[in-house]
Design an enzyme around this catalytic site. Structure first.
Site, PDB file in Angstrom:
ATOM      1  N   LYS A  55       0.837  -1.215   0.000  1.00 42.12           N
ATOM      2  CA  LYS A  55       0.000   0.000   0.000  1.00 42.12           C
ATOM      3  C   LYS A  55       0.871   1.264   0.000  1.00 42.12           C
ATOM      4  O   LYS A  55       0.660   2.174  -0.795  1.00 42.12           O
ATOM      5  CB  LYS A  55      -0.928   0.009   1.228  1.00 42.12           C
TER       6      LYS A  55
ATOM      7  N   ARG B  51     -10.077   0.750   8.428  1.00 45.01           N
ATOM      8  CA  ARG B  51      -9.676  -0.621   8.772  1.00 45.01           C
ATOM      9  C   ARG B  51     -10.736  -1.345   9.561  1.00 45.01           C
ATOM     10  O   ARG B  51     -10.550  -2.520   9.886  1.00 45.01           O
ATOM     11  CB  ARG B  51      -8.429  -0.558   9.646  1.00 45.01           C
TER      12      ARG B  51
ATOM     13  N   ARG C  75      11.629  -5.820   4.958  1.00 39.99           N
ATOM     14  CA  ARG C  75      11.398  -4.386   4.725  1.00 39.99           C
ATOM     15  C   ARG C  75      12.323  -3.516   5.586  1.00 39.99           C
ATOM     16  O   ARG C  75      12.602  -3.824   6.735  1.00 39.99           O
ATOM     17  CB  ARG C  75       9.951  -4.021   5.052  1.00 39.99           C
TER      18      ARG C  75
ATOM     19  N   ARG D 211      11.026  -1.499  11.098  1.00 39.11           N
ATOM     20  CA  ARG D 211       9.917  -1.106  11.965  1.00 39.11           C
ATOM     21  C   ARG D 211       9.750  -2.104  13.098  1.00 39.11           C
ATOM     22  O   ARG D 211       9.888  -3.314  12.900  1.00 39.11           O
ATOM     23  CB  ARG D 211       8.617  -1.038  11.137  1.00 39.11           C
TER      24      ARG D 211
ATOM     25  N   ARG E 201      -0.784  -8.955  13.267  1.00 35.68           N
ATOM     26  CA  ARG E 201      -1.378  -7.972  12.351  1.00 35.68           C
ATOM     27  C   ARG E 201      -2.228  -8.668  11.286  1.00 35.68           C
ATOM     28  O   ARG E 201      -3.277  -8.146  10.883  1.00 35.68           O
ATOM     29  CB  ARG E 201      -0.272  -7.124  11.717  1.00 35.68           C
TER      30      ARG E 201
HETATM   31  P1  AP5 Z   1       4.774  -1.591   1.830  1.00 36.25           P
HETATM   32  O1  AP5 Z   1       4.445  -0.749   0.654  1.00 36.25           O
HETATM   33  O2  AP5 Z   1       5.549  -0.962   2.943  1.00 36.25           O
HETATM   34  O3  AP5 Z   1       3.460  -2.323   2.384  1.00 36.25           O
HETATM   35  P2  AP5 Z   1       2.205  -1.756   3.162  1.00 36.25           P
HETATM   36  O4  AP5 Z   1       0.998  -2.434   2.609  1.00 36.25           O
HETATM   37  O5  AP5 Z   1       2.216  -0.265   3.198  1.00 36.25           O
HETATM   38  O6  AP5 Z   1       2.534  -2.366   4.585  1.00 36.25           O
HETATM   39  P3  AP5 Z   1       2.361  -1.770   6.048  1.00 36.25           P
HETATM   40  O7  AP5 Z   1       3.035  -2.753   6.957  1.00 36.25           O
HETATM   41  O8  AP5 Z   1       2.829  -0.343   6.137  1.00 36.25           O
HETATM   42  O9  AP5 Z   1       0.830  -1.829   6.211  1.00 36.25           O
HETATM   43  P4  AP5 Z   1       0.050  -1.857   7.505  1.00 36.25           P
HETATM   44  O10 AP5 Z   1      -1.307  -1.628   7.003  1.00 36.25           O
HETATM   45  O11 AP5 Z   1       0.242  -3.037   8.361  1.00 36.25           O
HETATM   46  O12 AP5 Z   1       0.764  -0.683   8.365  1.00 36.25           O
HETATM   47  P5  AP5 Z   1       0.327   0.812   8.669  1.00 36.25           P
HETATM   48  O13 AP5 Z   1       1.557   1.626   8.677  1.00 36.25           O
HETATM   49  O14 AP5 Z   1      -0.810   1.242   7.825  1.00 36.25           O
HETATM   50  O15 AP5 Z   1       5.559  -2.878   1.277  1.00 36.25           O
HETATM   51  C1  AP5 Z   1       6.035  -3.874   2.176  1.00 36.25           C
HETATM   52  C2  AP5 Z   1       7.397  -4.398   1.678  1.00 36.25           C
HETATM   53  O16 AP5 Z   1       7.210  -5.106   0.460  1.00 36.25           O
HETATM   54  C3  AP5 Z   1       8.412  -3.287   1.378  1.00 36.25           C
HETATM   55  O17 AP5 Z   1       9.686  -3.764   1.744  1.00 36.25           O
HETATM   56  C4  AP5 Z   1       8.306  -3.102  -0.159  1.00 36.25           C
HETATM   57  O18 AP5 Z   1       9.532  -2.660  -0.712  1.00 36.25           O
HETATM   58  C5  AP5 Z   1       7.952  -4.508  -0.617  1.00 36.25           C
HETATM   59  N1  AP5 Z   1       7.077  -4.539  -1.780  1.00 36.25           N
HETATM   60  C6  AP5 Z   1       6.006  -3.734  -2.019  1.00 36.25           C
HETATM   61  N2  AP5 Z   1       5.402  -4.073  -3.175  1.00 36.25           N
HETATM   62  C7  AP5 Z   1       6.101  -5.137  -3.675  1.00 36.25           C
HETATM   63  C8  AP5 Z   1       5.970  -5.961  -4.829  1.00 36.25           C
HETATM   64  N3  AP5 Z   1       4.974  -5.751  -5.739  1.00 36.25           N
HETATM   65  N4  AP5 Z   1       6.866  -6.966  -5.015  1.00 36.25           N
HETATM   66  C9  AP5 Z   1       7.860  -7.195  -4.115  1.00 36.25           C
HETATM   67  N5  AP5 Z   1       8.044  -6.454  -3.000  1.00 36.25           N
HETATM   68  C10 AP5 Z   1       7.160  -5.431  -2.783  1.00 36.25           C
HETATM   69  O19 AP5 Z   1      -0.233   0.637  10.160  1.00 36.25           O
HETATM   70  C11 AP5 Z   1       0.633   0.306  11.234  1.00 36.25           C
HETATM   71  C12 AP5 Z   1      -0.172   0.266  12.523  1.00 36.25           C
HETATM   72  O20 AP5 Z   1      -0.785   1.557  12.773  1.00 36.25           O
HETATM   73  C13 AP5 Z   1      -1.345  -0.728  12.579  1.00 36.25           C
HETATM   74  O21 AP5 Z   1      -0.912  -2.031  12.919  1.00 36.25           O
HETATM   75  C14 AP5 Z   1      -2.210  -0.091  13.654  1.00 36.25           C
HETATM   76  O22 AP5 Z   1      -1.678  -0.333  14.948  1.00 36.25           O
HETATM   77  C15 AP5 Z   1      -2.076   1.394  13.371  1.00 36.25           C
HETATM   78  N6  AP5 Z   1      -3.090   1.899  12.417  1.00 36.25           N
HETATM   79  C16 AP5 Z   1      -2.850   2.396  11.172  1.00 36.25           C
HETATM   80  N7  AP5 Z   1      -4.002   2.737  10.575  1.00 36.25           N
HETATM   81  C17 AP5 Z   1      -4.987   2.472  11.473  1.00 36.25           C
HETATM   82  C18 AP5 Z   1      -6.398   2.586  11.423  1.00 36.25           C
HETATM   83  N8  AP5 Z   1      -7.023   3.051  10.318  1.00 36.25           N
HETATM   84  N9  AP5 Z   1      -7.105   2.194  12.510  1.00 36.25           N
HETATM   85  C19 AP5 Z   1      -6.492   1.735  13.626  1.00 36.25           C
HETATM   86  N10 AP5 Z   1      -5.156   1.583  13.731  1.00 36.25           N
HETATM   87  C20 AP5 Z   1      -4.406   1.953  12.656  1.00 36.25           C
END
Ligand code: AP5
Length: 214
Positions: free
Chosen positions: A13, A88, A127, A160, A171
């Site tokens: 994402k 979410r 990552r 992270r 997660r």
């Molecule tokens: P990356 O692009 O970083 O993936 P991502 O989907 O953004 O992963 P996140 O871990 O950031 O998502 P998340 O939803 O768990 O975390 P968030 O920060 O939103 O890619 C991942 C890896 O793969 C990278 O190394 C990249 O280079 C590689 N890659 C990407 N595409 C690729 C491809 N096509 N092929 C190969 N490799 C690839 O949330 C974190 C925390 O915040 C949550 O756990 C929660 O505690 C809180 N939080 C956030 N939003 C909310 C909400 N709305 N409500 C409540 N709590 C929330």
């Protein structure tokens, strides 16, 4: 227009949202990044959220909804918004529909990046992100030009805290329980597009551009 980019942790994402928002001229709002910025800055919101992020649990709906409402009301959101990691939960999805209507946006549309749990584990354990802005890299799939240094802003790359194997497993469980119903919410309303997230980043980006322009 409001777009929602969703999918399991590690689906890509963040990687895709930065490029897609830039290509479409939209504001990119990542709730994960907003929360991490608050944690780094030591704000009361960050203090409340820190333990939840570290444990791989969601932050309370009221907190996240209030944070998003404030951001969405700012003038730079008027050209269009791409949410990454929000909504979410069903409560968040309903709140976003209400906010959109109140602010005069069309009903939000969602795109889900579909990837397997096995892919999630490989992507997240490899990552690295930059300390300043969270720009994502991967040790194998997307290494930086200089090891350990962000190509964009030159800051140090770190792992992270919530990318440990145990927290990634938690997660994924939270995603299945809380966020899968959100996909159904958009599907039931004819507002969900599914994209194959297992392909190479450029191929995923192409699918997303087609969805955004279609
Ligand atoms: P990356 O692009 O970083 O993936 P991502 O989907 O953004 O992963 P996140 O871990 O950031 O998502 P998340 O939803 O768990 O975390 P968030 O920060 O939103 O890619 C991942 C890896 O793969 C990278 O190394 C990249 O280079 C590689 N890659 C990407 N595409 C690729 C491809 N096509 N092929 C190969 N490799 C690839 O949330 C974190 C925390 O915040 C949550 O756990 C929660 O505690 C809180 N939080 C956030 N939003 C909310 C909400 N709305 N409500 C409540 N709590 C929330």
């Amino acid at each position: 227009m409001i777009w929602v980019l969703t999918g399991p942790p590690g689906a890509g994402k963040g990687t895709q949202a930065m490029q897609l928002a830039a290509a479409m001229g939209w504001l990119h709002i990542s709730t994960g990044e907003l929360l991490r910025t608050n944690i780094q800055a030591g704000t009361p919101l960050g203090g409340e959220a820190a333990a939840r992020l570290d444990a791989g649990m969601l932050v309370a709906d009221e907190t996240v909804i209030a944070m998003v409402a404030e951001r969405l009301a700012a003038p730079d959101a008027r050209a269009g918004v791409l949410f990454d990691g929000f909504p979410r939960t069903l409560a968040q999805a309903v709140a976003l529909d209400e906010m959109a209507e109140r602010l005069g946006y069309l009903p939000p549309r969602a795109v889900v990046l579909k990837v397997s749990p096995e892919t999630v584990v490989v992507r997240l354990t490899g990552r690295r992100v930059c300390r300043a802005a969270g720009h994502p890299y991967h040790l194998v799939y997307r290494p930086p030009k200089v090891a350990g240094v962000c190509d964009v802003d030159g800051t140090e790359l770190i792992q992270r805290a919530d990318d440990s194997p145990e927290t990634v497993a938690r997660r994924l469980e939270v995603y299945e329980a809380e966020t899968q119903p959100v996909l159904q919410y958009y599907r039931d309303r004819g507002r969900l597009t599914e994209v194959h997230g297992e392909e190479k980043p450029a191929a995923v980006a192409e699918q997303l551009l087609q969805a955004a322009n279609g």
